[in-house]
Design an enzyme around this catalytic site. Sequence first.
Site, short mmCIF file in Angstrom:
data_model
loop_
_atom_site.label_atom_id
_atom_site.label_comp_id
_atom_site.label_asym_id
_atom_site.label_seq_id
_atom_site.Cartn_x
_atom_site.Cartn_y
_atom_site.Cartn_z
N ASP A 270 0.88 -1.16 0.00
CA ASP A 270 0.00 0.00 0.00
C ASP A 270 0.92 1.21 0.00
O ASP A 270 1.65 1.44 0.97
CB ASP A 270 -0.86 -0.05 1.27
CG ASP A 270 -1.77 1.17 1.43
OD1 ASP A 270 -1.59 2.14 0.67
OD2 ASP A 270 -2.65 1.13 2.31
N TYR B 279 1.21 -0.58 15.26
CA TYR B 279 0.26 -0.74 14.16
C TYR B 279 0.50 0.33 13.10
O TYR B 279 0.52 1.50 13.38
CB TYR B 279 -1.18 -0.63 14.68
CG TYR B 279 -2.20 -0.77 13.58
CD1 TYR B 279 -2.50 -2.02 13.05
CD2 TYR B 279 -2.82 0.34 13.04
CE1 TYR B 279 -3.40 -2.15 12.02
CE2 TYR B 279 -3.73 0.21 12.01
CZ TYR B 279 -4.01 -1.04 11.51
OH TYR B 279 -4.91 -1.17 10.48
N LYS C 280 -2.86 -2.68 7.83
CA LYS C 280 -3.08 -4.12 7.90
C LYS C 280 -2.17 -4.83 6.90
O LYS C 280 -1.72 -4.24 5.94
CB LYS C 280 -4.55 -4.39 7.61
CG LYS C 280 -5.09 -5.65 8.23
CD LYS C 280 -5.02 -5.66 9.73
CE LYS C 280 -5.20 -7.06 10.29
NZ LYS C 280 -4.89 -7.12 11.71
#
Length: 369
Positions: A11, A232, A235
């Site tokens: 991404d 984090y 994903k």
Amino acid sequence: MKTTFSIIKADVGGCPGHSKVNEKLIEVANKMLRDGKENGTIKDFFVTNCGDDLELIMTHDKGENNEEVHSLAWNVFKEGSDLAKELGFYGAGQDLLKDAFSGNIRGLGPGIAEMEFTERKSEPIIAFMMDKTEPGAFNLPIYKIFADPFNTAGLIIDPKLHSGFRFEVWDIKEHKRVFLNAPEEMYDLLALIGAKSRFVIKRVYPKEGSLPEDEPVAVISTEKLYQIAGEYVGKDDPVAAVRAQSGLPALGEVLEPFAFPYLVSGWMRGSHNGPIMPVSNKNAKCTRFDGPPRAIAIGFQLKNGMLTGHEDLFDDPAFDYTRQEAERIADYMRRHGPFEPHRLPLEEMEYTTLPKVMDKLRDRFEPVS
Ligand code: 13P
Ligand code: 13P
Ligand code: MG
Ligand code: MG
């Protein structure tokens, strides 16, 4: 003749938000891979997207973890990130966790599924790509394809498949792996892979039969972004490659598990469970609550390392009913709002925002007798 089939994805920026890869980034990737094909780094390629993940599908004869091929992919992601930054796309460079390339793209953020094998006379291969979920999301369909006779009729009726398959399972927390045979060790296998946030099917191998036993017939990306970054960052939207037919599950047996919109984790902020929805590339944009999680499947025929034809396999009314069911399940799950099991269990939230809430409230917790 051996061919390497590599899917490398990242991404590098969404437009708008985390919904989709913009056409301008696809153009950059197509141009750079065309150059890579012309100068002999790769033999052939196909660029696509699943949601906000830019997917580079490449063929070559250089084997797995090849520096030249990985460096080409890294440069595409770098160039894409630069353009995404310039255009203000969302989360530009999101999955590029390190600045410099040093021989191999593993551990730098992008996801990789690649395998080298001897091409058969006819070599059907399917690239699966998912958005808003994690590598363990492939456990259920890969298990069904290669070990469940209620899915794959060939396990019962085709003598070439009858002995079953060997699964390479990774413990992604302890960084260990184990090989398990199906059907003999099916219950042990399920005991592990049912815990999909920790145990992930990495590869599947044939057993005794017509195909070389040391060449994979399926491979799944297993990169966990938060384990690389320490927090984090997005994903780990996974990809997989699965070979089909002639001693392997038929194309339709490979696609059949996706007729069930099973629950996966990773929806909205990487923190929610929701149904996986098989869609065409055109519909691979994550809208509702940044989802629901999507899967696309592009099927290819390979010949002498070239991609001689392809098809967008979920672009098919045969999956309409699944999509409707997924929408109903999405709605049902959404009604739970911030409650589990829509929200992920505590252990899996540890790397998201929850520790910050706990930090804030720590001093206000009092003992109770
Ligand atoms: P193969 O054995 O050639 O893969 O054919 C299986 C089949 O007929 C698929 O339905
Ligand atoms: P991606 O990992 O696909 O960028 O999604 C991040 C997210 O939090 C979406 O809600
Ligand atoms: Mg994103
Ligand atoms: Mg994504």
